[in-house]
Scaffold this active site. Structure first.
Site, PDB file in Angstrom:
ATOM      1  N   THR A  69      36.977  68.460  46.005  1.00 15.93           N
ATOM      2  CA  THR A  69      37.683  67.789  47.087  1.00 15.93           C
ATOM      3  C   THR A  69      38.641  66.788  46.452  1.00 15.93           C
ATOM      4  O   THR A  69      38.463  66.406  45.284  1.00 15.93           O
ATOM      5  CB  THR A  69      36.695  67.088  48.035  1.00 15.93           C
ATOM      6  N   SER A  70      39.632  66.366  47.188  1.00 18.08           N
ATOM      7  CA  SER A  70      40.619  65.437  46.617  1.00 18.08           C
ATOM      8  C   SER A  70      39.961  64.193  46.051  1.00 18.08           C
ATOM      9  O   SER A  70      40.376  63.658  45.018  1.00 18.08           O
ATOM     10  CB  SER A  70      41.645  65.039  47.686  1.00 18.08           C
ATOM     11  N   HIS A 126      34.188  11.599  43.639  1.00 17.25           N
ATOM     12  CA  HIS A 126      34.804  11.209  44.916  1.00 17.25           C
ATOM     13  C   HIS A 126      36.138  10.497  44.683  1.00 17.25           C
ATOM     14  O   HIS A 126      36.578   9.694  45.506  1.00 17.25           O
ATOM     15  CB  HIS A 126      33.866  10.317  45.739  1.00 17.25           C
ATOM     16  N   SER A 170      63.597  19.032  38.079  1.00 18.09           N
ATOM     17  CA  SER A 170      64.005  18.822  39.469  1.00 18.09           C
ATOM     18  C   SER A 170      65.515  18.963  39.566  1.00 18.09           C
ATOM     19  O   SER A 170      66.238  18.575  38.644  1.00 18.09           O
ATOM     20  CB  SER A 170      63.577  17.432  39.951  1.00 18.09           C
TER      21      SER A 170
END
Length: 456
Positions: A122-123, A171, A295
């Site tokens: 099958t394929s 944090h 920039s």
């Protein structure tokens, strides 16, 4: 408009084509055709060598070389021929079969066996093996070597910066110091685990017919152990055999492999963001390249664009991978076609990752450590020694040790003199006071430098 790097819709084949060109021989339409042709030829050779198939007479070595040469000389002109056949068949694998049959018809010895091209297949027998080989080659020849370069940078940086003390931030706030080397080794260890995992993932293939039961095989040759033949053939190609499938190989290994790659990518995103942050804090400087512009309006800028580019492309790669992880293992009954169009984008997934890996490697080559800035930040944060002092106080059973240090340090600007005055008033042995006074933010790094020696 002719297709080139300027006219391509996708930046994969446009702006970033230099990073992704290695993938073209694997994941392009040409590459996919060539891998499928390889599988068709190898399967035909397997049938030729099976003594149970009496209809195939003895084939000479030169005939096998003729077969191999069809694959080895397969070029763009051949691929166009296949695509022209497909315009009539509207079926890509059948078009490839007809192309191969036409090639074999040119051989006097092989032309009698044209009906054994794509015999019993099958394929999906052809496609799944082709994809497996494509993924294996991409992993082994491109992905793993790039991972190794990134991992080697982190390993070298771990040793190079092992004594560069660093003010930690939990944090986003000052915390117990570490070293830049230790922070690099954290990422090294995580990525190294995924590297070894990716190497070991078994890439699977199947060749067992329309619904995985060798129905046509056993009608044609009932005395052949096709299950054993299937295993022999698959493993001879350097991949692992999946003995139980429907019409399709269920793609679980692809989901597993992409899970590993996406986790590596997430770790790399984490690393990119940390290094980006260290550049922002001026812990790392970036090498100045005179011709470059940071920039269009701010002449002073030297931006961490390589790490940002890497992060963006990793996100694109992971988004596609996560879809494939969820999509590919699911197929209706014995198969539906919804996986086919998704599988054709595997090269796109790898491409975005490769762009990201090359980008981060560019960025790491521009980094130099800024020791003075590291030390300056540490010297401005003597309050981080409160952890060490209150721990020694508790050892000597001084009541409310934590609370006393909290009152001294929390939300306040603390200097060396403040810390030493506090230590002088403690009811602990003199030798302990002297030991505490020798501690500074730059040397309060625990075993950060030593444990790096344990990495492999």
């Amino acid at each position: 408009m002719e297709l080139n790097s300027l006219t391509a819709i996708s930046p994969i084949d446009g702006r970033y084509s230099n990073s992704t060109k290695l993938l073209r021989n694997i994941f392009s339409e040409f590459g996919f055709l060539k891998y499928r042709l390889y599988v068709e030829i190898q399967w035909l050779k397997k049938l030729i060598n099976m003594h149970q198939i009496l209809e195939i007479k003895k084939v000479e070595k030169t005939d096998i070389l003729f077969l191999d040469n069809i694959f080895e000389t397969f070029n763009e002109e051949d691929a166009i021929s296949v695509k022209n056949i497909e315009k009539e068949t509207n079926h890509d694998v059948k078009a490839l079969e007809y192309f191969l049959r036409k090639k074999l018809s040119q051989s006097k010895k092989l032309s009698p066996f044209l009906e054994f091209v794509h015999f019993l297949c099958t394929s999906e027998d052809i496609n799944n093996i082709a994809y497996a080989l494509m993924i294996k080659n991409a992993r082994d020849e491109i992905i793993l070597p790039l991972w190794k370069k990134i991992i080697n940078f982190l390993k070298n940086a771990s040793f190079q910066y092992r004594n560069n003390s660093l003010l930690s931030l939990t944090h986003g706030q000052p915390a117990t110091p570490s070293t830049m080397g230790k922070e690099m080794v954290n990422f090294y260890y995580r990525m190294q685990r995924q590297y070894h995992k990716l190497k070991k993932i078994e890439i699977l293939g199947k060749i067992n017919g329309t619904t995985g039961n060798y129905n046509a095989h056993l009608v044609a040759y009932p005395k052949v152990n096709w299950h054993a033949v299937s295993k022999e053939f698959i493993t001879s190609l350097g991949i692992f055999w999946n003995p139980y499938t429907t019409q399709i190989e269920p793609h679980d290994y692809i989901a597993e492999l992409f899970g590993c790659v996406s986790l590596f990518n997430n770790i790399l995103i984490d690393s990119n963001r940390d290094i980006w942050g260290y550049i922002s804090l001026n812990y790392f400087k970036q090498k100045l390249i005179d011709q470059e512009i940071g920039s269009s309006i701010m002449p002073h800028k030297i931006n961490p664009i390589d790490f940002e580019n890497s992060e963006g492309n990793l996100g694109l790669s992971n988004a596609l991978m996560n879809h494939m992880i969820n999509k590919l293992p699911i197929s209706r009954w014995q198969r539906d076609l919804s996986d086919s169009t998704v599988l054709r984008n595997i090269g796109v997934v790898f491409a975005y990752s490769i762009i990201a890996y090359n980008s981060v490697l560019l960025g790491t080559n521009k980094l130099t450590i800024n020791t003075s800035q590291l030390l300056k930040n540490l010297d401005n944060n003597w309050s981080v020694l409160s952890e060490a002092i209150q721990t020694v106080m508790r050892r000597y059973t001084i009541e409310n040790a934590y609370e006393k240090l909290k009152k001294l340090t929390r939300g306040k600007k603390i200097e060396k003199v403040d810390i030493h005055k506090f230590i002088d008033k403690l009811n602990i042995p003199k030798i302990e006071k002297e030991r505490l006074k020798k501690i500074s933010p730059s040397n309060y790094i625990g075993a950060a430098s030593q444990i790096i020696d344990e990495i492999k």
